[in-house]
Write a protein that holds these residues in place. Structure first.
Motif, PDB file in Angstrom:
ATOM      1  N   SER A  17      -0.662  -2.252  13.238  1.00  0.00           N
ATOM      2  CA  SER A  17      -0.209  -0.888  13.494  1.00  0.00           C
ATOM      3  C   SER A  17      -0.559  -0.046  12.274  1.00  0.00           C
ATOM      4  O   SER A  17      -0.259  -0.440  11.153  1.00  0.00           O
ATOM      5  N   ARG A  18      -1.181   1.103  12.484  1.00  0.00           N
ATOM      6  CA  ARG A  18      -1.561   1.984  11.383  1.00  0.00           C
ATOM      7  C   ARG A  18      -0.689   3.232  11.411  1.00  0.00           C
ATOM      8  O   ARG A  18      -0.563   3.864  12.462  1.00  0.00           O
ATOM      9  N   LEU A  19      -0.115   3.554  10.262  1.00  0.00           N
ATOM     10  CA  LEU A  19       0.775   4.703  10.141  1.00  0.00           C
ATOM     11  C   LEU A  19       0.402   5.521   8.913  1.00  0.00           C
ATOM     12  O   LEU A  19      -0.006   4.954   7.897  1.00  0.00           O
ATOM     13  N   PRO A  20       0.601   6.834   8.963  1.00  0.00           N
ATOM     14  CA  PRO A  20       0.477   7.607   7.730  1.00  0.00           C
ATOM     15  C   PRO A  20       1.671   7.281   6.839  1.00  0.00           C
ATOM     16  O   PRO A  20       2.737   6.903   7.338  1.00  0.00           O
ATOM     17  N   PHE A  21       1.489   7.397   5.540  1.00  0.00           N
ATOM     18  CA  PHE A  21       2.593   7.111   4.622  1.00  0.00           C
ATOM     19  C   PHE A  21       3.447   8.359   4.469  1.00  0.00           C
ATOM     20  O   PHE A  21       3.158   9.245   3.687  1.00  0.00           O
ATOM     21  N   THR A  86      -0.427   4.131  -6.533  1.00  0.00           N
ATOM     22  CA  THR A  86      -0.358   5.577  -6.368  1.00  0.00           C
ATOM     23  C   THR A  86      -1.417   6.030  -5.370  1.00  0.00           C
ATOM     24  O   THR A  86      -2.311   5.266  -5.013  1.00  0.00           O
ATOM     25  N   ASN A  87      -1.317   7.248  -4.940  1.00  0.00           N
ATOM     26  CA  ASN A  87      -2.248   7.815  -3.959  1.00  0.00           C
ATOM     27  C   ASN A  87      -2.308   6.993  -2.676  1.00  0.00           C
ATOM     28  O   ASN A  87      -3.365   6.867  -2.064  1.00  0.00           O
ATOM     29  N   PHE A 101      -0.437  -1.410   2.017  1.00  0.00           N
ATOM     30  CA  PHE A 101      -0.325  -0.021   1.583  1.00  0.00           C
ATOM     31  C   PHE A 101      -1.697   0.386   1.048  1.00  0.00           C
ATOM     32  O   PHE A 101      -2.106  -0.068  -0.018  1.00  0.00           O
ATOM     33  N   ARG A 102      -2.411   1.226   1.805  1.00  0.00           N
ATOM     34  CA  ARG A 102      -3.792   1.579   1.468  1.00  0.00           C
ATOM     35  C   ARG A 102      -3.840   2.856   0.640  1.00  0.00           C
ATOM     36  O   ARG A 102      -3.306   3.882   1.032  1.00  0.00           O
ATOM     37  N   ARG A 103      -4.523   2.742  -0.506  1.00  0.00           N
ATOM     38  CA  ARG A 103      -4.719   3.892  -1.379  1.00  0.00           C
ATOM     39  C   ARG A 103      -5.848   4.767  -0.861  1.00  0.00           C
ATOM     40  O   ARG A 103      -6.719   4.310  -0.119  1.00  0.00           O
ATOM     41  N   GLU A 104      -5.837   6.011  -1.268  1.00  0.00           N
ATOM     42  CA  GLU A 104      -6.865   6.970  -0.892  1.00  0.00           C
ATOM     43  C   GLU A 104      -8.266   6.461  -1.236  1.00  0.00           C
ATOM     44  O   GLU A 104      -9.228   6.680  -0.518  1.00  0.00           O
ATOM     45  N   SER A 105      -8.377   5.735  -2.346  1.00  0.00           N
ATOM     46  CA  SER A 105      -9.667   5.236  -2.826  1.00  0.00           C
ATOM     47  C   SER A 105     -10.127   3.952  -2.132  1.00  0.00           C
ATOM     48  O   SER A 105     -11.221   3.468  -2.396  1.00  0.00           O
ATOM     49  N   GLY A 106      -9.287   3.387  -1.255  1.00  0.00           N
ATOM     50  CA  GLY A 106      -9.671   2.180  -0.532  1.00  0.00           C
ATOM     51  C   GLY A 106      -9.007   0.913  -1.035  1.00  0.00           C
ATOM     52  O   GLY A 106      -8.940  -0.076  -0.309  1.00  0.00           O
ATOM     53  N   GLU A 107      -8.542   0.902  -2.282  1.00  0.00           N
ATOM     54  CA  GLU A 107      -7.819  -0.276  -2.763  1.00  0.00           C
ATOM     55  C   GLU A 107      -6.488  -0.367  -2.037  1.00  0.00           C
ATOM     56  O   GLU A 107      -6.033   0.603  -1.449  1.00  0.00           O
ATOM     57  N   TYR A 108      -5.865  -1.540  -2.104  1.00  0.00           N
ATOM     58  CA  TYR A 108      -4.592  -1.661  -1.425  1.00  0.00           C
ATOM     59  C   TYR A 108      -3.671  -2.682  -2.073  1.00  0.00           C
ATOM     60  O   TYR A 108      -4.086  -3.543  -2.835  1.00  0.00           O
ATOM     61  N   ILE A 118       0.086  -9.000  -3.328  1.00  0.00           N
ATOM     62  CA  ILE A 118      -1.348  -9.131  -3.532  1.00  0.00           C
ATOM     63  C   ILE A 118      -1.917  -7.735  -3.775  1.00  0.00           C
ATOM     64  O   ILE A 118      -1.596  -6.803  -3.046  1.00  0.00           O
ATOM     65  N   VAL A 119      -2.773  -7.612  -4.786  1.00  0.00           N
ATOM     66  CA  VAL A 119      -3.421  -6.338  -5.074  1.00  0.00           C
ATOM     67  C   VAL A 119      -4.905  -6.527  -4.946  1.00  0.00           C
ATOM     68  O   VAL A 119      -5.483  -7.472  -5.501  1.00  0.00           O
ATOM     69  N   ARG A 120      -5.558  -5.613  -4.225  1.00  0.00           N
ATOM     70  CA  ARG A 120      -7.010  -5.592  -4.167  1.00  0.00           C
ATOM     71  C   ARG A 120      -7.453  -4.272  -4.780  1.00  0.00           C
ATOM     72  O   ARG A 120      -7.202  -3.216  -4.217  1.00  0.00           O
ATOM     73  N   ALA A 121      -8.049  -4.375  -5.958  1.00  0.00           N
ATOM     74  CA  ALA A 121      -8.469  -3.156  -6.671  1.00  0.00           C
ATOM     75  C   ALA A 121      -9.954  -3.205  -6.959  1.00  0.00           C
ATOM     76  O   ALA A 121     -10.568  -4.225  -6.948  1.00  0.00           O
TER      77      ALA A 121
END
Length: 121
Positions: A17-21, A86-87, A101-108, A118-121
């Motif tokens: 399920s995809r939601l805006p934050f 952040t973002n 939790f997906r960041r604006e830049s694509g990392e999550y 888990i962090v994917r940066a």
């Protein structure tokens, strides 16, 4: 019957399920962890801050999530690690498994249902 989220996708085991934050995402995120959300003992002038305690294996608290939708921030505090994302613009709930939790830049930042961070940066 499984609930539907904004994406129109049924929220069930393994279904994404995809939601805006924003503030409306807090209840589905808490539900994904089998938890409840609460207002943090502090707030921003621009909006509410929420907290969710994610239990690990055996029901012991594993992660404290602090969600700041007004500024797009998620804090995950677990044993030996603190992550601040952040973002954050979107949330993906993988039913019964994890919340991403997906960041604006694509990392999550991913928090599993049983408290792994888990962090994917």
């Amino acid at each position: 019957m499984a609930a539907e989220h904004e994406s129109g996708v049924a929220a069930g085991h393994g279904v994404i399920s995809r939601l805006p934050f924003d503030d409306r995402a807090i209840a589905p995120v808490a539900e994904a962890f089998g938890a409840t959300s609460r207002l943090a003992p502090f707030r921003l002038p621009s909006g509410a801050v929420y907290q969710i305690t994610v239990d690990g294996e055996g029901g012991k608290p594993a992660v404290l999530l602090t969600l700041w939708p007004a500024i797009g921030r998620v804090d995950a505090i677990a044993s030996g690690v603190t992550v601040v994302a952040t973002n954050v613009r979107g949330i993906e709930i993988v039913g019964g498994v994890e919340v991403l939790f997906r960041r604006e830049s694509g990392e999550y930042l991913i928090v599993s249902r049983h408290g792994k961070v888990i962090v994917r940066a």
